[in-house]
Design a protein around this motif. Structure first.
Motif, short mmCIF file in Angstrom:
data_model
loop_
_atom_site.label_atom_id
_atom_site.label_comp_id
_atom_site.label_asym_id
_atom_site.label_seq_id
_atom_site.Cartn_x
_atom_site.Cartn_y
_atom_site.Cartn_z
N PHE A 67 0.95 -1.05 -0.14
CA PHE A 67 -0.15 0.18 -0.16
C PHE A 67 0.94 1.23 0.21
O PHE A 67 1.43 1.08 0.63
CB PHE A 67 -1.18 -0.05 1.14
N SER A 68 1.07 2.10 -0.86
CA SER A 68 1.36 3.43 -1.05
C SER A 68 0.59 4.11 -1.48
O SER A 68 -0.18 4.80 -2.35
CB SER A 68 2.42 2.90 -2.36
N LEU A 89 1.78 6.02 12.48
CA LEU A 89 1.07 6.12 13.32
C LEU A 89 -0.23 5.69 11.83
O LEU A 89 -1.28 4.43 12.74
CB LEU A 89 0.25 6.24 14.21
N GLU A 90 -0.59 6.03 11.65
CA GLU A 90 -1.13 5.79 10.48
C GLU A 90 -1.10 5.05 9.56
O GLU A 90 -1.97 3.54 9.09
CB GLU A 90 -1.63 7.46 9.11
N ALA A 91 0.47 4.88 8.95
CA ALA A 91 1.39 4.22 8.38
C ALA A 91 1.35 2.61 8.75
O ALA A 91 1.26 1.68 7.88
CB ALA A 91 1.96 4.55 7.80
N LEU A 118 -4.30 -1.47 -3.58
CA LEU A 118 -3.21 -2.18 -3.21
C LEU A 118 -2.18 -3.30 -5.15
O LEU A 118 -3.04 -3.04 -5.85
CB LEU A 118 -3.51 -3.47 -2.77
N LYS A 119 -1.26 -3.19 -4.44
CA LYS A 119 -0.47 -3.69 -6.06
C LYS A 119 0.17 -5.23 -5.24
O LYS A 119 0.72 -5.17 -3.99
CB LYS A 119 1.29 -3.45 -5.69
N ALA A 120 -0.34 -6.25 -6.02
CA ALA A 120 -0.18 -7.26 -4.85
C ALA A 120 0.87 -8.40 -6.17
O ALA A 120 0.42 -7.69 -6.82
CB ALA A 120 -1.62 -8.15 -5.01
#
Length: 407
Positions: A346-347, A354-356, A369-371
């Motif tokens: 997730f970028s 705290l958010e990341a 998301l990049k899977a």
């Protein structure tokens, strides 16, 4: 008399006005609980489909986004089980945790307790057949695990922070959690439910420190030939041992380059190494354990999982020597190819830590998301011991475990 009578009436009216403007409505305590920031309807996922009879035809659990959301909610429930314990919310109505698993037709069957401080660090949730039948769901949907072992991460609260930080430092120093009582308890619990329901019907999940436990517990079970589905959110990737190992690996690579430039293996050695590499590759390619990792590029605790595998020699001057020792490199390459995980990145640009690092991001509606099936440097190092066993190691050693699962 008239004036005194009017004054008495006026005072009575004022008393009524003072009492009645702000009456306390019934259920105020319950309303406060409902507005708790961790209440499911306040901070939980939105637009999540409910399980119904249609899942017998087209299971919602086959949707990766739905599965990720539900399992993240189960981990959040473990955090809240401990908060409910600390804040004495023992009533099923007032407790916050049950709201995070009941909408998905699961029930709590056991909590994992840290004997050092009595805190709850994990929970086993099972498919609730009776709740599902009430909504005409006659059987468990395809893809839904029979049981889930969920492990929480660090909780910065007085009663449990000491033991949480102790395990954090254990990983930070040694990159292992096997010395913790939580590791032993989690491994025993996972073995029990795997033997009860079968490894294909069991899932282990964790967030942050809990993801570190889940990874090492799942890996230990995989060494015994028991492969369970694993979902790891923000797993820790930073440790002192890892940094020292990186320095050692670079020194080893430089030394190997020097050795290759001096010695040239004979053709007989190449032939024997090639046969050994082929035999090892056969064993390595039989089956592998592939955990699901969810990382955020802005989270410095887990972001190193995205580092790619570095080739052992990247300059053109060593290509000839690499080809001459190709048998060994093919063997290593086979190991690296088997050491893979389903990595979801997730970028979102710059984010606060705290958010990341938070768990709630994994059920947000705008998540993109990049899977990829990723064999990063860190994943390869952590999982390669599963696939680097000697070729003479017979796979039939797994049969006693399988026999126990069938009984």
């Amino acid at each position: 008399m008239g004036k005194r009578g009017s004054d008495e009436i006026k005072n009575q009216v004022l008393q009524v006005v003072e009492i009645t403007p702000q009456p306390q409505p019934q259920g105020t305590n319950q309303d406060c609980e409902n507005q708790h920031p961790y209440a499911f309807h306040v901070s939980g996922p939105r637009n999540v489909p409910s399980i119904n009879w249609r899942d017998l035809i087209n299971s919602t659990w086959k949707d990766g986004n739905y599965k990720r959301t539900v399992i993240a909610c189960f981990i959040q429930a473990v955090y809240l089980l401990e908060l409910d314990r600390q804040e004495n919310r023992t009533d099923q109505i007032d407790a916050l945790a049950p709201k995070w698993w009941t909408p998905f037709k699961y029930k709590l069957v056991e909590t994992l307790i840290d004997q050092r401080d009595g805190s709850i660090f994990g929970a086993i949730l099972e498919w609730d057949r009776s709740a599902a039948l009430s909504d005409f769901v006659l059987m468990r949907p395809s893809g839904a695990p029979r049981a889930v072992l969920a492990l929480r991460g660090t909780l910065l609260k007085g009663p449990t922070i000491r033991r949480d930080i102790e395990d954090d430092l254990r990983f930070l120093t040694w990159e292992t959690l096997k010395g913790s009582v939580r590791f032993t308890s989690s491994l025993e619990a996972l073995k029990i439910i795997s033997e009860k329901y079968g490894s294909s019907n069991v899932c282990i999940a964790g967030h942050s420190l809990g993801a570190g436990f889940a990874l090492q517990v799942g890996k230990s079970l995989a060494k015994e030939g028991i492969f369970v589905e694993a979902h790891l959110f923000n797993p820790p990737s930073v440790s002192l041992a890892s940094s020292l190992r990186n320095v050692g690996e670079k020194a080893s690579i430089m030394w190997k380059r020097v050795v290759r430039s001096i010695t040239v293996p004979s053709s007989g050695e190449n032939s024997s190494n090639s046969d050994e590499g082929a035999e090892s590759s056969t064993v390595l390619g039989s089956k592998r354990w592939t955990p699901h990792l969810y990382v955020n590029n802005s989270d410095y605790i887990c972001c190193y999982y995205t580092d790619p595998v570095e080739p052992e020699s990247g300059d053109g001057g060593d290509k000839e020597n690499v080809n001459k020792g190709g048998a060994m490199n093919n063997n290593v390459g086979a190991t690296m190819n088997n050491c893979a995980a389903k990595l979801f990145v997730f970028s979102k640009g710059k984010q606060r830590f705290l958010e990341a690092h938070g768990l709630e991001q994994w059920w947000s509606d705008d998540l993109e998301l990049k899977a990829a099936v990723n064999n990063s440097k860190l994943i390869s190092r952590q999982l390669k011991s599963l696939y680097s066993m000697p070729p003479h190691h017979p796979p039939t050693q797994q049969s006693p475990t399988k026999a126990r699962l069938l009984t």
